[in-house]
Scaffold this active site. Structure first.
Site, short mmCIF file in Angstrom:
data_model
loop_
_atom_site.label_atom_id
_atom_site.label_comp_id
_atom_site.label_asym_id
_atom_site.label_seq_id
_atom_site.Cartn_x
_atom_site.Cartn_y
_atom_site.Cartn_z
N ASP A 39 0.71 -1.22 0.12
CA ASP A 39 0.21 0.12 0.07
C ASP A 39 0.93 1.30 0.02
OD1 ASP A 39 -2.25 1.61 0.01
OD2 ASP A 39 -2.59 1.34 2.01
N ASN A 61 -10.63 -2.87 -6.44
CA ASN A 61 -9.71 -1.86 -7.30
C ASN A 61 -10.40 -1.35 -8.44
OD1 ASN A 61 -6.50 -3.09 -6.05
ND2 ASN A 61 -7.87 -1.44 -5.20
N SER A 63 -8.37 -5.45 4.74
CA SER A 63 -8.73 -4.71 3.36
C SER A 63 -9.16 -6.30 2.69
CB SER A 63 -7.64 -4.03 2.51
OG SER A 63 -7.62 -2.95 3.25
C1 FPP Z 1 -1.88 0.18 -3.17
O1 FPP Z 1 -1.50 1.52 -3.39
C2 FPP Z 1 -1.53 -0.59 -4.36
C3 FPP Z 1 -2.25 -1.08 -5.23
C4 FPP Z 1 -3.75 -1.04 -5.37
C5 FPP Z 1 -1.72 -2.08 -6.23
C6 FPP Z 1 -0.44 -2.74 -5.98
C7 FPP Z 1 0.19 -2.59 -7.26
C8 FPP Z 1 1.74 -2.56 -7.46
C9 FPP Z 1 2.60 -2.49 -6.27
C10 FPP Z 1 2.19 -2.27 -8.97
C11 FPP Z 1 1.98 -3.57 -9.71
C12 FPP Z 1 2.36 -4.86 -9.16
C13 FPP Z 1 2.53 -5.89 -9.94
C14 FPP Z 1 3.00 -7.19 -9.23
C15 FPP Z 1 2.82 -5.88 -11.15
P1 FPP Z 1 -2.60 2.73 -3.48
O2 FPP Z 1 -2.85 3.21 -4.97
O3 FPP Z 1 -3.86 2.36 -2.78
O4 FPP Z 1 -1.68 3.91 -2.82
P2 FPP Z 1 -2.44 4.94 -1.69
O5 FPP Z 1 -3.24 4.21 -0.60
O6 FPP Z 1 -1.34 5.84 -1.28
O7 FPP Z 1 -3.47 5.93 -2.73
#
Ligand code: FPP
Length: 239
Positions: A16, A64, A192
């Site tokens: 996250d 998501n 989550s």
């Molecule tokens: C949460 O950060 C992360 C995600 C919803 C997706 C995780 C994806 C990656 C690490 C990249 C792709 C992974 C692979 C394996 C190809 P957020 O966007 O919710 O962050 P925030 O809470 O700060 O908004």
């Protein structure tokens, strides 16, 4: 790198903070996801050095899809790029790629590259990287219940045979051991909808570091914290 814990066999991570990492740098959120995907490569290597056999990453949840279409599209594209870049490493290190979630609902291109890499690494025995994609813990339990009901209906299982072990066989990846340690980055104190069944007795570690900055040293801190814990699985402390 020193080996501080042989005990974490299965590590699961809620990655996250990509968005906040990007916003703090005046970048687009997708730049944060790209940095996050690059970090996956580093953490996979570090996990290998720490002898962690199973690594499970929450890459895309069933919730998501609510994000803007451009962000969802960028995440799916990153997934394809990640698989393309990672395949040689997985082959070299003998790692099997696995995925959990409602994979049939992923966009065709992402699904095909994922299935291709899973097939190509299917016989690897050196470790397992599991990507949770279009994954939700509740959906997993519902899907398992449906498969179990079908098995009862066609006589493969008698209702009185159903117990936790039988039920577990219908989850997305019954061969995976339960995670020993679940890490969540970015300081949020939530599960989550991740691995609801599997993490019943997992140790939790919350790091305040945003995922793109969660490096090998941060992983080492989490493993050190884990090795000082006393896992009782609902029992009493052994003297
Ligand atoms: C949460 O950060 C992360 C995600 C919803 C997706 C995780 C994806 C990656 C690490 C990249 C792709 C992974 C692979 C394996 C190809 P957020 O966007 O919710 O962050 P925030 O809470 O700060 O908004």
């Amino acid at each position: 790198m020193s080996k501080i814990s042989g005990k974490v066999n299965h590590l699961a991570i809620i990655m996250d903070g990509n968005g906040r990492w990007a916003e703090a740098r005046n970048l687009e959120r997708t730049a944060g996801h790209r940095a996050g995907a690059d970090n996956v490569l580093k953490i996979m290597q570090a996990a290998k050095e720490f002898d962690i056999k199973y690594l499970t990453l929450y890459a895309f949840s069933t919730e998501n899809w609510k994000r803007p279409a451009a962000e969802v599209g960028a995440l799916m594209k990153l997934l394809q790029e990640f698989i393309f870049k990672q395949l040689p490493f997985m082959q070299k290190e003998n790692v099997r790629l696995n995925a959990i979630g409602r994979l049939n609902d992923l966009p065709e291109a992402a699904r095909l590259s994922l299935l291709g890499a899973m097939k190509a690494t299917a016989n690897n025995t050196g470790g397992v990287l599991t990507l949770a994609l279009n994954y939700g813990g509740r959906s997993e339990i519902v899907d398992a219940a449906k498969k179990l009901i079908a098995a009862v209906k066609d006589g493969r299982i008698a209702p009185e045979e159903i117990d936790e072990t039988t039920f577990q066989q219908f989850l997305y990846a019954p061969e995976l051991p339960d995670p020993d340690l679940v890490i969540r980055t970015s300081g949020e104190l939530r599960i989550s909808n991740f691995l609801l069944w599997e993490m019943a007795y997992s140790e939790l570690y919350i790091s305040n570091v945003m995922w793109p900055d969660f490096d090998c040293n941060e992983l080492k801190k989490a493993l050190e914290a884990y090795s000082s814990r006393n896992r009782r699985f609902g029992g009493i402390e052994k003297k």
